[in-house]
Design an enzyme around this catalytic site. Structure first.
Site, PDB file in Angstrom:
ATOM      1  N   ASN A  69       0.696  -1.415   0.091  1.00 17.23           N
ATOM      2  CA  ASN A  69       0.325   0.005   0.060  1.00 17.23           C
ATOM      3  C   ASN A  69       0.498   1.011  -0.089  1.00 17.23           C
ATOM      4  OD1 ASN A  69      -2.236  -2.202   0.630  1.00 17.23           O
ATOM      5  ND2 ASN A  69      -2.802  -1.485   2.294  1.00 17.23           N
ATOM      6  N   HIS A 126       5.975  -0.661  -2.859  1.00 18.17           N
ATOM      7  CA  HIS A 126       4.915   0.245  -4.230  1.00 18.17           C
ATOM      8  C   HIS A 126       5.526   1.893  -3.889  1.00 18.17           C
ATOM      9  CE1 HIS A 126       2.909  -3.744  -5.597  1.00 18.17           C
ATOM     10  NE2 HIS A 126       4.077  -4.022  -5.683  1.00 18.17           N
ATOM     11  N   GLY A 168      -5.443  -8.933   3.105  1.00 15.72           N
ATOM     12  CA  GLY A 168      -6.039  -8.301   1.783  1.00 15.72           C
ATOM     13  C   GLY A 168      -5.189  -7.644   0.796  1.00 15.72           C
ATOM     14  N   THR A 169      -4.886  -8.700   0.057  1.00 15.17           N
ATOM     15  CA  THR A 169      -4.050  -8.821  -1.047  1.00 15.17           C
ATOM     16  C   THR A 169      -4.317 -10.370  -1.724  1.00 15.17           C
ATOM     17  OG1 THR A 169      -2.098  -9.011  -2.179  1.00 15.17           O
ATOM     18  CG2 THR A 169      -1.949  -9.825   0.045  1.00 15.17           C
TER      19      THR A 169
END
Ligand code: OAD
Length: 232
Positions: free
Chosen positions: A90, A107, A172-173
């Site tokens: 995130n 990222h 959550g990916t």
């Protein structure tokens, strides 16, 4: 005194969903109304710098309106008892604001920009970045985001952290974007892997793990349960 066990936490857009930030792979395949390649690739940047800057300006503004949720907050509790490293895909700062202290952003980060002429010139950035905003060497500034097709400079540090982890939490990916999705492959064979996601996708690396436990639920409830279990 025995050495503390190590937990590595791999997070994706799903952990911030309950704070009100959209995930990437929603039904329409768009990111906040844009084709991902338009706003998250070097080609997109070459085509329309103003549009790309504006897109991230909007994301940066949105960040000021959201707060960490119960999942971000619960993760910091683990630091009482474990060595903890968060490796996040995130670009938001909700792990930082949730209190976690050791965070690797694979990222990039929305609240930073960097020079288009010297990638080592990185600046903290709170507000809008527009055409004409330049680094000290005179080059245009761009979002400090890893776009599709670009190298992931933090990858090596992430691999170094995962080698000796006792527990890996994946939250959550969609486990679709490499190299992030392949990181779990570097975990020791006997590491416990926990995957919290209402719509989990068991990729190649996860299929090969025998100590995998899946929590098919939202981050806020799943993380709470798991943290309570890990804190003894
Ligand atoms: P995705 O949008 O691919 O996946 C989001 C995941 O979150 C899905 O598996 C959902 O099921 C899950 N999810 C949704 N709501 C949730 C909730 N309340 N609690 C927990 N999980 C929930 O996002 P990422 O896997 O993060 O790259 O995407 C990886 C990368 O692709 C991003 O970092 C981004 C994107 O292109 C860049 O911007 C470079």
């Amino acid at each position: 005194m025995s050495k503390r066990q190590k937990i590595v936490i791999l997070t994706g857009a799903g952990i911030s969903a309950e704070s009100g930030i959209n995930t990437f792979r929603d039904a329409d395949g768009l990111w906040e109304g844009h084709d991902v390649m338009e706003v998250a690739s070097p080609e997109g940047w070459r085509k329309n710098q103003a549009l790309v800057l504006d897109f991230y300006n909007q994301r940066r503004r949105q960040l000021k309106t959201v707060v960490p949720n119960a999942a971000h907050l619960a993760l910091k509790e683990l630091e009482k008892q474990y060595e903890v490293v968060v490796i996040t895909q995130n670009v938001d700062d909700l792990h930082e604001r949730g209190g976690s202290t050791n965070i690797i952003h694979l990222h990039g980060e929305l609240k930073k920009v960097r020079s288009t002429g010297d990638e080592d010139l990185i600046y903290d950035w709170e507000d809008d970045c527009v055409l004409g905003d330049r680094c000290k060497k005179g080059y245009q500034l761009r979002p400090h985001i890893v776009w599709f097709g670009e190298a992931v400079p933090a990858l090596e540090a992430a691999v170094d952290e995962i080698y000796d982890a006792h527990h890996i939490l994946i939250i959550g990916t969609s486990m679709q974007v490499y190299p992030a999705a392949g990181l779990v492959g570097y975990a020791p064979r006997d590491a416990n892997i926990y995957y919290i996601d209402p719509n989990p996708s068991i990729n190649y690396e996860l299929q090969r793990r025998n100590k995998l436990e899946v929590f098919p639920e939202a981050a806020t409830t799943g993380v709470r349960k798991l943290v309570d279990r890990l804190l003894v």
